[in-house]
Design an enzyme around this catalytic site. Structure first.
Site, PDB file in Angstrom:
ATOM      1  N   ARG A  59      -2.176   3.874  17.534  1.00  0.00           N
ATOM      2  CA  ARG A  59      -2.471   4.879  16.507  1.00  0.00           C
ATOM      3  C   ARG A  59      -2.204   6.304  16.966  1.00  0.00           C
ATOM      4  O   ARG A  59      -1.562   7.080  16.247  1.00  0.00           O
ATOM      5  CB  ARG A  59      -3.911   4.740  16.015  1.00  0.00           C
ATOM      6  CG  ARG A  59      -4.217   3.419  15.335  1.00  0.00           C
ATOM      7  CD  ARG A  59      -3.211   3.057  14.264  1.00  0.00           C
ATOM      8  NE  ARG A  59      -3.520   1.797  13.614  1.00  0.00           N
ATOM      9  CZ  ARG A  59      -2.643   1.081  12.936  1.00  0.00           C
ATOM     10  NH1 ARG A  59      -1.367   1.461  12.829  1.00  0.00           N
ATOM     11  NH2 ARG A  59      -3.008  -0.044  12.370  1.00  0.00           N
ATOM     12  N   ASP A  82       0.836  -1.208   0.000  1.00  0.00           N
ATOM     13  CA  ASP A  82       0.000   0.000   0.000  1.00  0.00           C
ATOM     14  C   ASP A  82       0.868   1.254   0.000  1.00  0.00           C
ATOM     15  O   ASP A  82       0.633   2.196  -0.770  1.00  0.00           O
ATOM     16  CB  ASP A  82      -0.897   0.055   1.238  1.00  0.00           C
ATOM     17  CG  ASP A  82      -2.042  -0.936   1.179  1.00  0.00           C
ATOM     18  OD1 ASP A  82      -1.787  -2.120   0.884  1.00  0.00           O
ATOM     19  OD2 ASP A  82      -3.175  -0.519   1.455  1.00  0.00           O
ATOM     20  N   SER A 135      -4.345 -10.761   7.606  1.00  0.00           N
ATOM     21  CA  SER A 135      -3.426  -9.629   7.728  1.00  0.00           C
ATOM     22  C   SER A 135      -3.160  -9.343   9.206  1.00  0.00           C
ATOM     23  O   SER A 135      -3.983  -9.642  10.076  1.00  0.00           O
ATOM     24  CB  SER A 135      -4.002  -8.394   7.037  1.00  0.00           C
ATOM     25  OG  SER A 135      -5.057  -7.867   7.789  1.00  0.00           O
ATOM     26  N   ASP A 173      -9.155   1.971  11.970  1.00  0.00           N
ATOM     27  CA  ASP A 173      -7.907   2.736  11.990  1.00  0.00           C
ATOM     28  C   ASP A 173      -8.017   4.067  11.268  1.00  0.00           C
ATOM     29  O   ASP A 173      -7.416   5.061  11.667  1.00  0.00           O
ATOM     30  CB  ASP A 173      -6.762   1.895  11.409  1.00  0.00           C
ATOM     31  CG  ASP A 173      -6.307   0.849  12.406  1.00  0.00           C
ATOM     32  OD1 ASP A 173      -6.407   1.131  13.620  1.00  0.00           O
ATOM     33  OD2 ASP A 173      -5.868  -0.224  11.984  1.00  0.00           O
TER      34      ASP A 173
END
Lengths: 427, 427, 427, 427
Positions: D103, D23, D188, D132
């Protein structure tokens, strides 16, 4: 969804929640022009400020609607209003949620009619900034998950054509739509039998006192009579059933309570800076005289009935239900569960409370705590500070001496905290 | 513990929380007769109904006390009163906890003095039916875990000798104790600068309206002026610092607010049927004009400052702290923690609120939301229903069109509930 | 009340909750000597460690009881156990409240029998330090407010005669009472079909590891099989109805779950330092293999069914009900209301969960989320991270692009807080 | 915002949170092509599965980034991880929020760097379906309200060009971008020193047992050693400071706890079907051995220290903080306030707890309750069931007889409810 997606995916048949105002006229005609077959649905909620609802239907037809329906919702709304009172579900401490509770009632009434006609999409005229758009959305999703919701005020094409009120008026006039001569107002109002909510316009400036608002359901306290007036309300299993000793049905009860409360300035001009669902602050001025009159009497009643644990749980239910109404989740499982709990409490709320109304105030006056009148009240002679014996009493009692044992037990923990912890946390 | 155990285990030196009333005189003399060396401690809490506190000391000495002390507590109480306002810690929805918050202040003031004199036992005159006995008990346990508490009203021997008021009067008269001529009263009152609480006597009969109570800090609404009056209160970091533009210290602020509020009937005659700590219901009539005036202004302020998540947490702190005060746990770790959280919120509560007082009512009038006056307010132009652009705005904004995305996201869950669950829970 | 007050006020007829142990024998004989007509009631709760309950009746008669009754309580207890599971009502995070929930079941079973015989007083052998005395007390007060409770372990005369276990044994032997040869134990145990609770004795020393406790319902994890074993539990409307595909009634279900769970060390040796009702800390070691096995499977099920709002409300109900059980308030109005709410949620809890048991662990293995198996589950393809279209889906979906609108809406509030407030609260 | 709006309004300078994966490479190159000057920021969070972070910077440069920065975040993350433990902030009962808490740490680290370079926009690669995206969004809004957030996965143009993974690989290969050979994975994973979270891919099918997941921080229980191992953790004022008697700093403590816990299967394979912020259900498999080891030890410690009222408040803080982390509100005022409360409690959490690890289980073994080791513990001899005297005890105690007074007091309320109410609510 924008109107093109709606048309393509669900077809041209569309229903709308319409009030007959400028927005309703504009949207109805605009959608007709785009090829929709519009049916308008107006729910009669006993709006105190409303013209003849029949006139709304005529106007909708003149604006291009294929059909226009008036649906009864007043009794249903009053039933929900009583639950709001039972829950004491005031948003952020004050507002009786009178608009919030009306949205699922309106939506359900319309969806029931739409289902008979197989209409797959509902439009509404709520703006993209407020709470009502989400309430219409969610009520529809819960009740009729296969129905889509279309909100022109979130559709870019509509927004561009109508950036303001002036463009709508021009559009209606150029299309000869029968809009009512605009009532000049410095703010906008939502109305139903439970109350009025005023917001926007000049009210957005919090430097302006709210006293310029002209009450629609009563008077400001300073315009109320100089003489107090007493009112007795009898509740049975949580339902208000008698007003000053006269039995009446729920709608009549609200009409009476609105009139009496409003006359004394009760519930007129409640003020809140509240947190909207979408996160911004909003100023509202509220009128809800009947809710306030009945709601305060009910609060006095449950003070006699709910013990500490029940009260704590009640307070939690109250906050939860208030948020559910405000945020549009009145029809979800958590509301259903909270209402099941509430109902089991309300069932014990039987009794007669007399209050005194005086220029905006509601004072407790008396209660009848006899077992015949208030069978589940907990206010007994055990409440007395003076009886020291406990002997021979018909009611449960304890000797003052027993308190010494009570104190000896609870001091163990407090002393241990004093010895072991307080040095560690106190300044 | 009874008096014999106290004498045997801790010795004859004893301190007492004394008000100078009939109970204080009786207990002081009675303990002296039993061989105790009694020291009386009277805390000056700015009682509005109080005689010269110096006279109390003289009377205690005349009743057999070895020493009598007047201790200052007014500033400390006002500091705690402001925290009650910051917490909006009203018990069961109404009562400002003015007596409950005074007990730990009184107890601390006395224990500090007792520590200097090595006095190992504290007595108090609270009855075995009420809340105050537990508040004195717990405050002592937390602050001075090695000090014992003696409560004559839980000691069988004392209870038998004094079954009622008449026996105490007779005892005092026969011992030539200088009791004050009994003020005839149909109820009993506890008083301090924050407020008055009236209970017992004729008030125990809830069939009698409470309006016979003669306010000590103001007037009933119907006796208040016919003209509204506005007041501006400025708060900085949660502290009230200006009254109508005039800076003043906390004690002056309360005196001013009590006078102004009381004159308009604000906070006079609050009524509650409340759940006492020991489980029984109790009726109280309350006066707290300054708390109500400042507290309502503060509530209007925090509506501008606290967002939804903060408000939810604030509401939880509010309820917790209110119960802590009421039940006597003001000095435990959970209070300490809750106040740490509260303080971090209160620090943002800066702003000026103007309210209108009128015959018992407090109405929001205006607020100054400029950044210089209210730096942490969240009421911004994003609150407007009308701006649809979001462009060029100095404040964060969103397009009405974005609401469509918002609605699309939240409808997924609601529709799934509608499809999968509603059939399972709705009637 | 002491025994003399009981005899004088209520007369000699007394019922007792008796287990047939040393305390029961001593108290029964002692009360008979004082002139009471004692009837013993022993409730069969499916105690895993119990001798033949019939033998208890014989022993009570031999100790001087006028009559001895065995009352069935196992089915009733299992029904309540399932509600504990539905509520996930673990005290302070761990203990399944197996003793706490049994007390109201026992009390109700006994009071029903006492009512038939017009017995006005119930005695029990719980000590004055623990929770059980309050549970017996409160359950009796709620169910039969005219029945008095007598607790010899709070009666000074009894306490003086029996300062310890030795004096009781001596008393029983000198009176030829048929006490069982004392099983040597380093701790005491309360048992019923839901679980065992071990406390006191050597367990009070928290410097001693708890591993010396010999499990009565299974094995410690290190003694469990080396091979994992899977189990499927099917729940319908909140009730466990199938164990590995075999339908069974609730009692059989618990027997099966106890055996299977216990064999794998599941729910064996739960450890808590808990806050007793009276305020002191207490150490308990618990066994509840069936509760743990069924309870964990149920928790996995409701994760599929309860959405966020429901979950939040469920969590609040869970905590409330746990405290209600632990503190003896299982029969009050607030419990009744909470159960009404819980029931309306549990009604949707239908599904089959397969778990893997391995040496004390319970792992989620699989669930069948088809609509036929789990009709109200909310786990759908909308949960997928990967589908980006939302088109053509049978389930409600949203485009990833809609999230941008969602984000635009929620950022307004967060940005305003960032601009206006964060400087005021962040360090 | 889409990329065109970003470029037009804020200009070409953009920073990105990049991990160096597919990504990151795709987005970086794609934005460069569109005319952006991209700076990549990679925060080192002690990812256990990570390659050399330096290599990431090289790769970003090769993908067209103008600059690439590695920022240290491990110590900051561990500090927050300890607060998660202090708060016991597990989401919906299980997951230790290891991704959620990372985060805001990541965002803050990047924004600090961006501020030095005057970069006005942050992009991230989180999808439009998950949590997220909102966490990055909100953290940025709170910390730097003037910075805009750009999410390519919510930008229609990007979504259309890259409907799936294959198109990204093709794009990178055709542009000769140095993507790593794709590690084949059935799911993932997000990783940092606190834990791993696995989701998506085959895990979305809840009919597949999760045991195919290959742990990255330890082993499944069945692969753990057959011998239990004990560990002692010493906490001082809420901080873990000694591991088996060896003092170590927080990062070393987590590395040690991860290794030891993981080796015994502790905290490996936690399973949740959780409610995502956007309302849909999601399945996650979690590894957090150090959090579980330290967190469980901490839970055992606070059981000794927190009394009932503190525990109730703690539980409320715990739930609030867990939701705050999960939903991305870790930086708002309500979190700040909750942490202020938590800190005042954690300050008393001093003591040493020994636990036994065995094949996924954490058992309480012993605690040292001496005042020198655990100064604020409330576990005292008052906890004993056996001492009946209360005399001469160094610790606060009460006589068993006092319980009679306690019981007499609480029975008044319960009896009144029994008489007045139970008939009205019980079936």
């Amino acid at each position: 969804m924008n109107w093109r997606e709606v048309l393509e995916i669900r077809g041209p048949h569309i229903g709308g929640a319409v009030s007959g105002g400028l927005d309703s006229c504009t949207i109805t005609h605009w959608l007709s022009e785009k090829g929709f077959r519009v049916e308008g649905f107006t729910v009669d909620l006993g709006q105190p400020d409303e013209e003849n609802v029949g006139a709304i239907a005529d106007r909708m037809l003149a604006c291009g609607a294929e059909a226009a329906h008036i649906v009864s919702g007043k009794e249903a709304l009053v039933r929900e209003g009583i639950r709001v009172i039972q829950a004491q579900a005031r948003y952020e401490g004050g507002y009786w949620n009178t608009t919030g509770i009306a949205r699922p009632v309106t939506t359900k009434a319309i969806l029931d009619e739409m289902a008979k006609r197989d209409i797959p999409v509902l439009f509404h005229g709520a703006t993209g900034r407020g709470n009502d758009q989400m309430r219409f959305q969610l009520a529809t999703n819960f009740l009729a998950p296969d129905v889509d919701v279309y909100a022109p005020w979130r559709d870019n094409e509509f927004l561009e054509q109508f950036p303001g009120r002036a463009e709508m008026i021009e559009y209606c006039e150029s299309n000869n739509l029968p809009i009512r001569p605009a009532k000049e107002s410095r703010y906008s109002t939502d109305a139903n039998i439970l109350g009025l909510t005023h917001e926007a316009g000049d009210l957005e400036d919090v430097g302006i006192p709210p006293f310029f608002v002209e009450p629609g359901m009563g008077v400001w306290a300073w315009d109320a009579p100089d003489t107090p007036q007493s009112v007795s309300i009898r509740f049975e299993e949580g339902q208000p059933v008698e007003f000053d000793g006269v039995k009446m049905d729920p709608v009549a009860m609200f009409e009476k309570a609105n009139a009496r409360g409003g006359a004394h300035g009760v519930g007129i001009g409640l003020h809140a800076i509240e947190n909207r669902f979408v996160g911004v602050k909003s100023r509202g001025i509220y009128e809800a005289p009947g809710m306030e009159l009945l709601g305060r009497a009910y609060e006095y009643l449950i003070q006699f009935v709910y013990d500490r644990r029940t009260r704590e749980q009640f307070d939690a239910l109250s906050r939860h239900l208030s948020a559910q109404i405000y945020e549009g989740y009145w029809l979800d499982l958590s509301t259903h569960s909270a209402l099941a709990a509430l109902d089991s409490m309300s069932k014990l709320a039987t009794g007669t409370i007399t209050i005194r109304l005086y220029k905006g105030n509601v004072y407790f006056e008396t209660a009848d705590v006899s077992r015949s009148s208030m069978p589940h009240g907990l206010y007994t002679s055990a409440s007395s500070m003076e009886d020291t014996s406990g002997e021979g009493a018909a009611e449960p009692q304890y000797d003052h001496e027993s308190s010494e044992g009570f104190a000896q037990v609870i001091q163990v923990h407090a002393r241990t905290v004093g010895k072991r912890q307080r040095g560690g946390y106190a300044k």
